[in-house]
Design a protein around this motif. Structure first.
Motif, PDB file in Angstrom:
ATOM      1  N   ARG A   1     -38.372 -14.153 -17.266  1.00 51.90           N
ATOM      2  CA  ARG A   1     -39.532 -13.540 -17.924  1.00 51.90           C
ATOM      3  C   ARG A   1     -39.675 -14.059 -19.354  1.00 51.90           C
ATOM      4  O   ARG A   1     -40.764 -14.419 -19.785  1.00 51.90           O
ATOM      5  CB  ARG A   1     -39.400 -12.020 -17.929  1.00 51.90           C
ATOM      6  CG  ARG A   1     -40.614 -11.347 -18.538  1.00 51.90           C
ATOM      7  CD  ARG A   1     -40.447  -9.868 -18.699  1.00 51.90           C
ATOM      8  NE  ARG A   1     -40.225  -9.177 -17.438  1.00 51.90           N
ATOM      9  CZ  ARG A   1     -40.057  -7.860 -17.359  1.00 51.90           C
ATOM     10  NH1 ARG A   1     -40.067  -7.105 -18.450  1.00 51.90           N
ATOM     11  NH2 ARG A   1     -39.866  -7.291 -16.195  1.00 51.90           N
ATOM     12  N   VAL A   2     -38.568 -14.105 -20.088  1.00 48.63           N
ATOM     13  CA  VAL A   2     -38.598 -14.593 -21.475  1.00 48.63           C
ATOM     14  C   VAL A   2     -39.105 -16.028 -21.517  1.00 48.63           C
ATOM     15  O   VAL A   2     -40.020 -16.361 -22.275  1.00 48.63           O
ATOM     16  CB  VAL A   2     -37.205 -14.478 -22.133  1.00 48.63           C
ATOM     17  CG1 VAL A   2     -37.145 -15.260 -23.441  1.00 48.63           C
ATOM     18  CG2 VAL A   2     -36.847 -13.021 -22.377  1.00 48.63           C
ATOM     19  N   TRP A   3     -38.506 -16.896 -20.687  1.00 50.02           N
ATOM     20  CA  TRP A   3     -38.913 -18.300 -20.706  1.00 50.02           C
ATOM     21  C   TRP A   3     -40.347 -18.483 -20.232  1.00 50.02           C
ATOM     22  O   TRP A   3     -41.105 -19.263 -20.819  1.00 50.02           O
ATOM     23  CB  TRP A   3     -37.946 -19.149 -19.883  1.00 50.02           C
ATOM     24  CG  TRP A   3     -36.746 -19.510 -20.692  1.00 50.02           C
ATOM     25  CD1 TRP A   3     -35.477 -19.060 -20.526  1.00 50.02           C
ATOM     26  CD2 TRP A   3     -36.720 -20.370 -21.831  1.00 50.02           C
ATOM     27  NE1 TRP A   3     -34.657 -19.584 -21.495  1.00 50.02           N
ATOM     28  CE2 TRP A   3     -35.392 -20.401 -22.304  1.00 50.02           C
ATOM     29  CE3 TRP A   3     -37.687 -21.126 -22.500  1.00 50.02           C
ATOM     30  CZ2 TRP A   3     -35.010 -21.154 -23.416  1.00 50.02           C
ATOM     31  CZ3 TRP A   3     -37.303 -21.886 -23.601  1.00 50.02           C
ATOM     32  CH2 TRP A   3     -35.984 -21.897 -24.050  1.00 50.02           C
TER      33      TRP A   3
ATOM     34  N   PRO B   1     -38.141  -8.546 -22.956  1.00 46.52           N
ATOM     35  CA  PRO B   1     -37.023  -7.606 -23.053  1.00 46.52           C
ATOM     36  C   PRO B   1     -36.273  -7.795 -24.376  1.00 46.52           C
ATOM     37  O   PRO B   1     -36.137  -8.922 -24.854  1.00 46.52           O
ATOM     38  CB  PRO B   1     -36.133  -7.979 -21.862  1.00 46.52           C
ATOM     39  CG  PRO B   1     -36.490  -9.385 -21.538  1.00 46.52           C
ATOM     40  CD  PRO B   1     -37.928  -9.570 -21.934  1.00 46.52           C
ATOM     41  N   PRO B   2     -35.793  -6.710 -24.957  1.00 49.95           N
ATOM     42  CA  PRO B   2     -35.053  -6.838 -26.223  1.00 49.95           C
ATOM     43  C   PRO B   2     -33.676  -7.483 -26.041  1.00 49.95           C
ATOM     44  O   PRO B   2     -33.144  -8.081 -26.976  1.00 49.95           O
ATOM     45  CB  PRO B   2     -34.923  -5.398 -26.712  1.00 49.95           C
ATOM     46  CG  PRO B   2     -35.081  -4.558 -25.489  1.00 49.95           C
ATOM     47  CD  PRO B   2     -35.949  -5.330 -24.542  1.00 49.95           C
ATOM     48  N   ARG B   3     -33.137  -7.361 -24.829  1.00 51.27           N
ATOM     49  CA  ARG B   3     -31.810  -7.921 -24.522  1.00 51.27           C
ATOM     50  C   ARG B   3     -31.833  -8.491 -23.107  1.00 51.27           C
ATOM     51  O   ARG B   3     -32.583  -8.014 -22.258  1.00 51.27           O
ATOM     52  CB  ARG B   3     -30.731  -6.840 -24.593  1.00 51.27           C
ATOM     53  CG  ARG B   3     -30.529  -6.223 -25.943  1.00 51.27           C
ATOM     54  CD  ARG B   3     -29.353  -5.211 -25.985  1.00 51.27           C
ATOM     55  NE  ARG B   3     -28.783  -4.825 -24.725  1.00 51.27           N
ATOM     56  CZ  ARG B   3     -29.055  -3.675 -24.077  1.00 51.27           C
ATOM     57  NH1 ARG B   3     -29.903  -2.816 -24.571  1.00 51.27           N
ATOM     58  NH2 ARG B   3     -28.459  -3.405 -22.931  1.00 51.27           N
ATOM     59  N   LEU B   4     -30.968  -9.440 -22.860  1.00 50.06           N
ATOM     60  CA  LEU B   4     -30.906 -10.054 -21.533  1.00 50.06           C
ATOM     61  C   LEU B   4     -29.767  -9.512 -20.694  1.00 50.06           C
ATOM     62  O   LEU B   4     -29.497 -10.013 -19.605  1.00 50.06           O
ATOM     63  CB  LEU B   4     -30.782 -11.576 -21.670  1.00 50.06           C
ATOM     64  CG  LEU B   4     -31.990 -12.250 -22.313  1.00 50.06           C
ATOM     65  CD1 LEU B   4     -31.742 -13.737 -22.486  1.00 50.06           C
ATOM     66  CD2 LEU B   4     -33.245 -12.000 -21.500  1.00 50.06           C
ATOM     67  N   ASP B   5     -29.097  -8.474 -21.192  1.00 53.48           N
ATOM     68  CA  ASP B   5     -27.990  -7.879 -20.440  1.00 53.48           C
ATOM     69  C   ASP B   5     -28.304  -6.461 -19.995  1.00 53.48           C
ATOM     70  O   ASP B   5     -27.418  -5.731 -19.582  1.00 53.48           O
ATOM     71  CB  ASP B   5     -26.705  -7.904 -21.265  1.00 53.48           C
ATOM     72  CG  ASP B   5     -26.795  -7.084 -22.539  1.00 53.48           C
ATOM     73  OD1 ASP B   5     -27.915  -6.652 -22.924  1.00 53.48           O
ATOM     74  OD2 ASP B   5     -25.750  -6.878 -23.173  1.00 53.48           O
ATOM     75  N   GLN B   6     -29.560  -6.067 -20.070  1.00 50.70           N
ATOM     76  CA  GLN B   6     -29.926  -4.707 -19.687  1.00 50.70           C
ATOM     77  C   GLN B   6     -30.252  -4.623 -18.200  1.00 50.70           C
ATOM     78  O   GLN B   6     -30.592  -5.619 -17.577  1.00 50.70           O
ATOM     79  CB  GLN B   6     -31.114  -4.223 -20.517  1.00 50.70           C
ATOM     80  CG  GLN B   6     -32.401  -4.983 -20.243  1.00 50.70           C
ATOM     81  CD  GLN B   6     -33.503  -4.645 -21.224  1.00 50.70           C
ATOM     82  OE1 GLN B   6     -33.326  -4.742 -22.423  1.00 50.70           O
ATOM     83  NE2 GLN B   6     -34.627  -4.234 -20.693  1.00 50.70           N
ATOM     84  N   LEU B   7     -30.135  -3.428 -17.662  1.00 57.66           N
ATOM     85  CA  LEU B   7     -30.522  -3.200 -16.264  1.00 57.66           C
ATOM     86  C   LEU B   7     -31.960  -2.704 -16.251  1.00 57.66           C
ATOM     87  O   LEU B   7     -32.221  -1.510 -16.220  1.00 57.66           O
ATOM     88  CB  LEU B   7     -29.598  -2.168 -15.615  1.00 57.66           C
ATOM     89  CG  LEU B   7     -28.305  -2.667 -15.002  1.00 57.66           C
ATOM     90  CD1 LEU B   7     -27.549  -1.531 -14.333  1.00 57.66           C
ATOM     91  CD2 LEU B   7     -28.536  -3.797 -14.033  1.00 57.66           C
ATOM     92  N   ALA B   8     -32.879  -3.628 -16.279  1.00 59.28           N
ATOM     93  CA  ALA B   8     -34.296  -3.268 -16.240  1.00 59.28           C
ATOM     94  C   ALA B   8     -34.669  -2.721 -14.864  1.00 59.28           C
ATOM     95  O   ALA B   8     -35.598  -1.928 -14.736  1.00 59.28           O
ATOM     96  CB  ALA B   8     -35.153  -4.478 -16.584  1.00 59.28           C
ATOM     97  N   PHE B   9     -33.928  -3.156 -13.849  1.00 61.17           N
ATOM     98  CA  PHE B   9     -34.152  -2.716 -12.475  1.00 61.17           C
ATOM     99  C   PHE B   9     -32.821  -2.220 -11.926  1.00 61.17           C
ATOM    100  O   PHE B   9     -31.929  -3.018 -11.658  1.00 61.17           O
ATOM    101  CB  PHE B   9     -34.666  -3.868 -11.609  1.00 61.17           C
ATOM    102  CG  PHE B   9     -35.966  -4.451 -12.079  1.00 61.17           C
ATOM    103  CD1 PHE B   9     -37.176  -3.937 -11.645  1.00 61.17           C
ATOM    104  CD2 PHE B   9     -35.972  -5.521 -12.964  1.00 61.17           C
ATOM    105  CE1 PHE B   9     -38.375  -4.475 -12.086  1.00 61.17           C
ATOM    106  CE2 PHE B   9     -37.163  -6.072 -13.409  1.00 61.17           C
ATOM    107  CZ  PHE B   9     -38.367  -5.546 -12.970  1.00 61.17           C
ATOM    108  N   ALA B  10     -32.692  -0.924 -11.748  1.00 64.60           N
ATOM    109  CA  ALA B  10     -31.452  -0.349 -11.224  1.00 64.60           C
ATOM    110  C   ALA B  10     -31.453  -0.289  -9.701  1.00 64.60           C
ATOM    111  O   ALA B  10     -30.441   0.025  -9.100  1.00 64.60           O
ATOM    112  CB  ALA B  10     -31.235   1.045 -11.806  1.00 64.60           C
ATOM    113  N   ASP B  11     -32.575  -0.616  -9.089  1.00 68.43           N
ATOM    114  CA  ASP B  11     -32.728  -0.570  -7.638  1.00 68.43           C
ATOM    115  C   ASP B  11     -32.963  -1.991  -7.123  1.00 68.43           C
ATOM    116  O   ASP B  11     -33.886  -2.671  -7.577  1.00 68.43           O
ATOM    117  CB  ASP B  11     -33.923   0.333  -7.303  1.00 68.43           C
ATOM    118  CG  ASP B  11     -34.185   0.418  -5.822  1.00 68.43           C
ATOM    119  OD1 ASP B  11     -34.893  -0.476  -5.307  1.00 68.43           O
ATOM    120  OD2 ASP B  11     -33.687   1.354  -5.187  1.00 68.43           O
TER     121      ASP B  11
END
Length: 175
Positions: A56-58, A81-91
């Protein structure tokens, strides 16, 4: 093979491999997907989230290319996203649908890239906010290499969890 044909091949490989990875991951429980396996992004789900967020960032950066790729227009609705290590999708199902959407978008976009586009410099800001100005073709090579790198980690994690992804060689897509 031209450079644009190579980009299309890499986009096709990306989609093919993501389908295989998500099919294998879909056979695991939520607990198995979230289990900390000592990987860079902890879990299978964490690594798959990282890939989707990194893409998404790129892609949002690539949307700022002077060619103004219309295939990337749908990304304007998504936030960086503010960080690339977050769980934006938990499912995994929600993440899988997002991944499939991204992959279709990448294929359409790759098919619109021309040789002169590859020579352009792309101006963007990295995650730390530093201004960058780099060759677009080289950035595309990084984009696809990043995906392959982390998908390789995911295939190892899936194998450790008892799921076989099968053939992962780019060679399978070369005539």
């Amino acid at each position: 093979m031209t450079r644009t044909e190579q980009i299309i091949l890499m986009a096709s490989y990306n989609q093919w491999m993501n389908r295989k990875v998500y099919e294998a991951a879909g056979g695991l429980s939520d607990e198995a997907l979230m289990a900390d396996r000592g990987a860079f992004f902890s879990s299978i789900l964490g690594t798959l989230n990282h890939l989707a967020l990194g893409d998404r960032v790129w892609l949002k950066r690539f949307a700022e290319h002077p060619a103004q790729f219309t295939a990337l227009a749908p990304l304007s609705a998504l936030e960086v996203p503010p960080r690339l290590d977050q769980l934006a999708f938990a499912d995994i199902r929600e993440l899988s649908a997002h991944r499939a959407w991204l992959d279709r978008l990448i294929i359409e976009w790759a098919q619109s890239i021309t040789e002169p586009d590859l020579e352009q410099l792309l101006q963007y800001r990295n995650m730390a906010g530093t201004a960058m100005n780099k060759n677009f073709h080289a950035l595309l090579v990084h984009f696809f290499n990043h995906q392959t790198h982390h998908r390789g980690q995911v295939t190892t994690l899936l194998t450790q969890a008892g799921r076989d992804v099968g053939d992962t060689d780019l060679l399978a897509l070369i005539d």
